[in-house]
Enzyme design. Structure first.
Site, PDB file in Angstrom:
ATOM      1  N   HIS A  33      28.744  42.407  35.580  1.00 56.42           N
ATOM      2  CA  HIS A  33      28.148  42.380  34.242  1.00 56.42           C
ATOM      3  C   HIS A  33      28.300  40.965  33.677  1.00 56.42           C
ATOM      4  O   HIS A  33      28.840  40.078  34.344  1.00 56.42           O
ATOM      5  CB  HIS A  33      28.787  43.443  33.339  1.00 56.42           C
ATOM      6  CG  HIS A  33      30.291  43.400  33.313  1.00 56.42           C
ATOM      7  ND1 HIS A  33      31.001  42.310  32.846  1.00 56.42           N
ATOM      8  CD2 HIS A  33      31.226  44.302  33.729  1.00 56.42           C
ATOM      9  CE1 HIS A  33      32.282  42.558  32.927  1.00 56.42           C
ATOM     10  NE2 HIS A  33      32.463  43.747  33.486  1.00 56.42           N
ATOM     11  N   HIS A  36      31.570  39.119  34.228  1.00 61.17           N
ATOM     12  CA  HIS A  36      31.707  38.484  35.553  1.00 61.17           C
ATOM     13  C   HIS A  36      30.827  37.235  35.629  1.00 61.17           C
ATOM     14  O   HIS A  36      31.229  36.211  36.176  1.00 61.17           O
ATOM     15  CB  HIS A  36      31.256  39.436  36.663  1.00 61.17           C
ATOM     16  CG  HIS A  36      32.071  40.680  36.786  1.00 61.17           C
ATOM     17  ND1 HIS A  36      31.548  41.931  36.536  1.00 61.17           N
ATOM     18  CD2 HIS A  36      33.358  40.874  37.140  1.00 61.17           C
ATOM     19  CE1 HIS A  36      32.474  42.846  36.743  1.00 61.17           C
ATOM     20  NE2 HIS A  36      33.585  42.238  37.104  1.00 61.17           N
ATOM     21  N   GLN A  60      45.140  49.452  43.925  1.00 58.81           N
ATOM     22  CA  GLN A  60      45.441  49.229  42.509  1.00 58.81           C
ATOM     23  C   GLN A  60      45.045  50.408  41.624  1.00 58.81           C
ATOM     24  O   GLN A  60      45.189  50.350  40.413  1.00 58.81           O
ATOM     25  CB  GLN A  60      44.809  47.928  42.012  1.00 58.81           C
ATOM     26  CG  GLN A  60      43.298  47.946  41.874  1.00 58.81           C
ATOM     27  CD  GLN A  60      42.759  46.561  41.524  1.00 58.81           C
ATOM     28  OE1 GLN A  60      42.680  45.681  42.363  1.00 58.81           O
ATOM     29  NE2 GLN A  60      42.396  46.377  40.263  1.00 58.81           N
ATOM     30  N   ASP A 150      41.368  41.250  30.733  1.00 59.79           N
ATOM     31  CA  ASP A 150      42.550  41.669  31.480  1.00 59.79           C
ATOM     32  C   ASP A 150      43.609  40.574  31.344  1.00 59.79           C
ATOM     33  O   ASP A 150      43.999  39.931  32.327  1.00 59.79           O
ATOM     34  CB  ASP A 150      42.173  41.911  32.950  1.00 59.79           C
ATOM     35  CG  ASP A 150      41.177  43.043  33.079  1.00 59.79           C
ATOM     36  OD1 ASP A 150      41.494  44.157  32.667  1.00 59.79           O
ATOM     37  OD2 ASP A 150      40.050  42.788  33.551  1.00 59.79           O
TER      38      ASP A 150
HETATM   39  O1  PAF Z   1      39.990  42.467  37.668  1.00 61.41           O
HETATM   40  C1  PAF Z   1      39.546  42.990  38.720  1.00 61.41           C
HETATM   41  O2  PAF Z   1      38.355  43.262  38.876  1.00 61.41           O
HETATM   42  C2  PAF Z   1      40.515  43.308  39.846  1.00 61.41           C
HETATM   43  O3  PAF Z   1      41.757  43.675  39.355  1.00 61.41           O
HETATM   44  C3  PAF Z   1      40.653  42.137  40.866  1.00 61.41           C
HETATM   45  C4  PAF Z   1      41.239  40.917  40.217  1.00 61.41           C
HETATM   46  C5  PAF Z   1      39.285  41.817  41.467  1.00 61.41           C
HETATM   47  C6  PAF Z   1      41.589  42.565  41.999  1.00 61.41           C
HETATM   48  O4  PAF Z   1      41.090  43.665  42.688  1.00 61.41           O
END
Ligand code: PAF
Length: 280
Positions: A33, A36, A60, A150
């Site tokens: 999006h 990014h 994760q 984040d």
């Molecule tokens: O922020 C994210 O999209 C994810 O945590 C990352 C940094 C790509 C790691 O998988």
């Protein structure tokens, strides 16, 4: 633009191309999006070779989390990336990254990973730092770009890079928002129209804190409780945490004497969203 799906080819590509060139890297889980794209644009400006990884990282996600339903659309992501002049999309499979018998993890220990997201999502940062350590090793970037939505993740990655003496510059970039303030996130696509409207309450709560501080309120408990009252007034929202913290250490502050970070996490319907704001 090239699409590379295996580690060996990715390594040979970088080795071949790297001589004297700046390699920029934007790690993502895809479903790109504008947030990014702001990282990609900055990376494009600052690098000779720009690599974007697209990998929905299973380690994760918490058990029962949204790993399976996480939005995936490689073709669409490739179109967007190509339009921004990305050189390589690295999109490995889960088996390529975590082959059978995989058992090595990289973890930043301590306060930074045990509060906020670390407390609400046990194991999350261990998964993030493990995949990033692996991707940094494969891509060998000079610079890597992270969004401040984040915020805690960006601090954890900075610590990872320092502690492991990785020669990589971490570039944090501001959160990109919709017109009504909602921070862009791939998970926004889970929201129903009613939830989408309700989700603006996160940003509204951050603005409430900003107004409180501008009015001279210094007691962090009062600021947090005003935020909580606002969120509780939205029937589709359920608070996970509200925090007034030091932006460097992420320790909770009692009184606002200098710049603070105000952070919030809440479920809107079934979708968990986070947001934050630095307030000077
Ligand atoms: O922020 C994210 O999209 C994810 O945590 C990352 C940094 C790509 C790691 O998988």
């Amino acid at each position: 633009m090239e699409l590379i799906k295996d580690i060996q080819t990715m390594r040979s590509y970088i080795k071949r191309i790297q001589e004297g060139k700046i390699v920029g890297f934007v790690p993502t889980m895809g479903h790109l999006h504008e947030g990014h794209l702001s990282l990609i644009k900055k990376g494009r400006e600052e690098s000779d070779v720009l690599v974007v990884s697209i990998f929905v990282n299973p380690t994760q996600f918490e058990p029962g989390g949204d790993f399976k339903s996480y939005p995936r659309n490689l073709e669409w992501d490739m179109k967007l990336a190509e339009a921004e002049g990305v050189d390589v999309i690295f999109a490995p499979s889960v088996e390529e990254i975590y082959p059978g018998g995989y058992s090595t993890f990289v973890e930043v220990e301590g306060h930074l990973t045990s509060i906020l997201e670390g407390e609400s999502r046990p194991g999350h940062f261990r998964g993030v730092t493990t995949i990033l350590a692996k991707l940094f090793n494969i891509v060998s970037p000079d610079r890597t770009y992270f969004g401040e939505k984040d915020y805690q993740q960006a601090l954890v990655v900075r610590k990872l890079v320092r502690d492991l003496n990785l020669n990589i510059e971490i570039v944090p970039l501001p959160t990109v928002r919709e017109q009504d303030g909602l921070a862009l996130s791939s998970r926004n696509s889970y929201l129903t129209p009613a939830e989408r409207k309700a989700a603006t309450v996160l940003y509204q709560s951050l603005l409430t804190a900003k107004k409180d501080i501008a009015r001279g309120i210094r007691d962090a408990t009062v600021i947090s409780s005003h935020m909580e009252d606002l969120i509780r007034g939205q029937p589709l929202a359920r608070i996970d945490y509200v925090a007034v913290i030091d932006p460097e250490t992420l320790r909770r502050v009692e009184r606002v004497e200098k710049e603070v970070l105000v952070a919030v996490a809440a479920k809107i319907g079934q979708t968990r969203l986070i947001d934050n704001l630095k307030i000077g």
